[in-house]
Design an enzyme around this catalytic site. Structure first.
Site, PDB file in Angstrom:
ATOM      1  N   HIS A   8      36.578 -30.594  10.775  1.00 15.42           N
ATOM      2  CA  HIS A   8      35.081 -31.421  10.347  1.00 15.42           C
ATOM      3  C   HIS A   8      35.125 -31.964   8.457  1.00 15.42           C
ATOM      4  O   HIS A   8      36.386 -31.578   7.891  1.00 15.42           O
ATOM      5  CB  HIS A   8      33.655 -31.153  10.225  1.00 15.42           C
ATOM      6  N   ARG A  59      27.887 -30.758  10.591  1.00 16.46           N
ATOM      7  CA  ARG A  59      28.314 -31.723   9.984  1.00 16.46           C
ATOM      8  C   ARG A  59      30.041 -31.586  10.503  1.00 16.46           C
ATOM      9  O   ARG A  59      30.327 -32.172  11.009  1.00 16.46           O
ATOM     10  CB  ARG A  59      29.135 -30.193   8.947  1.00 16.46           C
ATOM     11  N   GLU A  86      31.421 -21.875  11.761  1.00 21.66           N
ATOM     12  CA  GLU A  86      32.513 -21.709  10.055  1.00 21.66           C
ATOM     13  C   GLU A  86      32.144 -19.660   9.843  1.00 21.66           C
ATOM     14  O   GLU A  86      31.611 -19.216  10.680  1.00 21.66           O
ATOM     15  CB  GLU A  86      31.959 -22.347   9.047  1.00 21.66           C
ATOM     16  N   HIS A 181      35.485 -25.378  12.341  1.00 20.05           N
ATOM     17  CA  HIS A 181      35.829 -25.737  10.884  1.00 20.05           C
ATOM     18  C   HIS A 181      36.789 -24.497  10.059  1.00 20.05           C
ATOM     19  O   HIS A 181      38.040 -24.477  11.186  1.00 20.05           O
ATOM     20  CB  HIS A 181      34.687 -24.382  10.390  1.00 20.05           C
TER      21      HIS A 181
END
Length: 247
Positions: A8, A59, A86, A181
């Site tokens: 991201h 995100r 993440e 991520h």
């Protein structure tokens, strides 16, 4: 076989140098620009996609949205998977990385950020940062929701998801993009590049830059490369590497 992965764009907490993990923070203006530019670069290089995968975190979702918008490809089917989230940074989430390095030492923070099997301090069950009561995960068995993870833990959810859901689509010739991520993509990089537990410590993935993998039929990496300006990419990688330093 080809696969594109993208971390991201810069998030609000990337900019503030805070541990983020499963905290659902959005992109900065620069992060949205990174995503838009990633889409432009992919389009200019002749890429197109049949399906996209991303995490539950906005995100990553908003990065994918901006990529697809700039590629004029907003109709693309998108599959969101919590397994691509993440790594959970547990009780570190929301803390400043540099300040944490001053308190605990850079070596300890490096272990929490980049090691293979060292977990960060865990969240308490009733911590407001815990995913256990987050409505985004209400359909997920709570035994799968982490209070803190090592990279090893992250790999144990990312790789089975990839093997059971994404791998066959790439093998069937579909063009796939994964927007996720730093650590969920490090999990994939370790798997693809057959890296040791020590080698993965040195891998830093920059924000907002497409990474293209080409594989042979046995999933050996034939070639991989980032798309974008090499000098900018180098600076972004160095920036990621330096986040856990006290100065």
């Amino acid at each position: 076989m080809e696969l594109v992965i993208v971390r991201h764009g810069e998030s609000e907490w990337n900019k503030k140098n805070l541990f983020t993990g499963w905290s659902d923070v959005d992109l900065t203006t620069f992060g949205r620009e990174q995503a838009t530019n990633a889409g432009i670069d992919l389009k200019n290089e002749g890429f197109s996609f049949d399906v996209a995968y991303t995490s539950y975190l906005k995100r990553a979702i908003h990065t994918l949205d901006n990529i697809m918008d700039s590629m004029d490809n907003v109709y693309l089917p998108v599959i969101k998977a919590w397994q691509l989230n993440e790594k959970s940074y547990g009780a570190l989430q929301g803390l400043n990385k540099a300040e944490t390095a001053k308190k605990y030492g850079e070596d300890k923070v490096l272990l929490w950020r980049r090691s293979y099997d060292v977990k960060p301090p865990l969240l308490e069950l009733d911590d407001e940062r815990s995913p256990l009561e987050d409505p985004a995960y209400k359909t997920i068995d709570k035994k799968f929701l982490p209070l803190g993870e090592s990279l090893k833990d992250t790999i144990e959810r990312v790789i089975p998801y990839f093997e059971n859901n994404i791998k066959m689509r790439v093998e069937n010739g579909e063009k796939v993009i994964i927007v996720a991520h730093g650590n969920s993509l490090r999990a994939l990089a370790k798997y693809f590049d057959k890296l040791s537990n020590e080698e993965i410590l040195k891998v830093n993935i920059p924000t907002g830059i497409p990474l293209v993998y080409d594989f042979d039929k046995n999933w050996n990496v034939v070639e991989k490369h980032y798309i974008g300006d090499p000098d900018k990419i180098k600076k972004l990688i160095e920036s990621v590497a330096n986040q856990g330093k006290s100065k």
